[in-house]
Design an enzyme around this catalytic site. Structure first.
Site, PDB file in Angstrom:
ATOM      1  N   HIS A 151       0.843  -1.206   0.000  1.00  0.00           N
ATOM      2  CA  HIS A 151       0.000   0.000   0.000  1.00  0.00           C
ATOM      3  C   HIS A 151       0.880   1.259   0.000  1.00  0.00           C
ATOM      4  CE1 HIS A 151      -2.801  -2.871   2.152  1.00  0.00           C
ATOM      5  NE2 HIS A 151      -3.584  -2.426   1.205  1.00  0.00           N
ATOM      6  N   MET A 209       2.903  -9.429  -0.867  1.00  0.00           N
ATOM      7  CA  MET A 209       2.392  -8.785   0.355  1.00  0.00           C
ATOM      8  C   MET A 209       0.877  -8.689   0.291  1.00  0.00           C
ATOM      9  SD  MET A 209       5.113  -5.867   1.272  1.00  0.00           S
ATOM     10  CE  MET A 209       6.854  -6.298   1.376  1.00  0.00           C
ATOM     11  N   SER A 210       0.227  -8.994   1.407  1.00  0.00           N
ATOM     12  CA  SER A 210      -1.229  -8.968   1.478  1.00  0.00           C
ATOM     13  C   SER A 210      -1.631  -8.860   2.939  1.00  0.00           C
ATOM     14  CB  SER A 210      -1.796 -10.266   0.891  1.00  0.00           C
ATOM     15  OG  SER A 210      -3.145 -10.418   1.272  1.00  0.00           O
TER      16      SER A 210
END
Ligand code: PAF
Length: 281
Positions: free
Chosen positions: A38, A185-186
């Protein structure tokens, strides 16, 4: 660029704060529980825009009945620190009542691109995504909006919606950020136990093995899917839901890879559903 980060909830507050921002304006929509992926969207927005708005909203309408909305990870305080450190000008934190007031009845539905892959596995999911993203676009009126390549079908569907509804803005798709061992990435990675976290590296290993074969000359899509299946099958904690080798734009399954293609997969590790993809070109 404003002095310190503004944080707003209601539409009235948003419209007021929005007027204080210089253009061009970048929008980074999120569901919170932020990670470096993000933040890389924010950084890209910062490098291209004068002002940046981030939104945090765990959108109930994109969760299916069997998907646990209440268990979605949240950490607002940490998220706000990260956004402030990344230089975001304005954070919008709408409540469900702000986004879907009583009597709400308008939906945005992209018809064809939402049928295969994630759309087939998660009925109604993209209708929820496109509806909320359209509402975020309408309320914030950005010049550019930033999304991650990890959700490749979401990116394609949002691009289509933006074209179809004539939004005067540019969609920017940013590369997937990975952990050192390749895991994309999560926010959902936080559900994994230590053992499952280790097993989850199999997604990237499987995609990379097929990409290596592709780069080495294998253009038969079924062979490429089979390579992914074999690598996933070698990890006892992983269960493949689907693997796809599809045309990059239309998302239709291919027999032979001749142009740009999307190799994508969904794997359950325990109860956690993980997605990933690589572009073949
Ligand atoms: O990718 C996400 O986090 C969400 O689907 C989005 C785009 C913020 C819409 O709720």
């Amino acid at each position: 660029m404003t002095e310190s980060m503004m944080i707003v909830t209601t539409l009235e507050e948003l419209f007021h704060a929005r007027r204080l921002l210089d253009g061009p304006l970048g929008l980074v929509p999120t569901m919170g529980y932020l990670h470096d992926g993000h933040i890389s969207l924010v950084e890209q927005a910062k490098s291209e825009c004068q002002s940046v708005i981030a939104t945090i909203f765990v959108n109930p309408t994109q969760f299916g009945p069997s998907e646990d909305l209440s268990k979605y990870p949240r950490n607002l305080e940490r998220d706000l620190h990260l956004l402030e450190a990344a230089g975001v000008d304005l954070v919008w934190l709408p409540t469900p009542e702000v986004m879907y007031p009583a009597g709400y009845q308008t939906w945005v539905d992209v018809e064809t691109l939402t049928k295969p892959l994630e759309g087939a596995m998660r009925p109604g999911h993209f209708r929820g995504v496109t509806t909320i993203v359209a509402k975020l676009f309408n309320a914030t009126r950005p010049d550019k909006a930033y999304f991650g390549q990890k959700d490749a079908q979401q990116a394609a569907v949002i691009r289509q919606m933006t074209r179809d509804l004539s939004y005067p803005l540019e969609i920017v798709i940013c590369p997937t950020l990975r952990e050192a061992d390749g895991l994309a990435m999560s926010s959902r990675n936080s559900y994994l136990s230590l053992e499952q976290r280790q097993a989850a590296t199999v997604l990237y290993r499987a995609l990379s093995a097929a990409k290596k074969a592709f780069d080495g000359g294998e253009k038969d899509a079924e062979q490429l899917r089979q390579i992914v299946k074999d690598v996933i099958a070698s990890e006892p904690l992983a269960q493949l839901q689907y693997v796809s080798c599809a045309d990059y734009d239309a998302l239709t399954e291919l027999e032979t890879v001749s142009g740009k293609a999307l190799l994508s997969l969904v794997v359950f590790v325990g109860k956690t559903r993980l997605i990933d993809n690589l572009i073949l070109a």
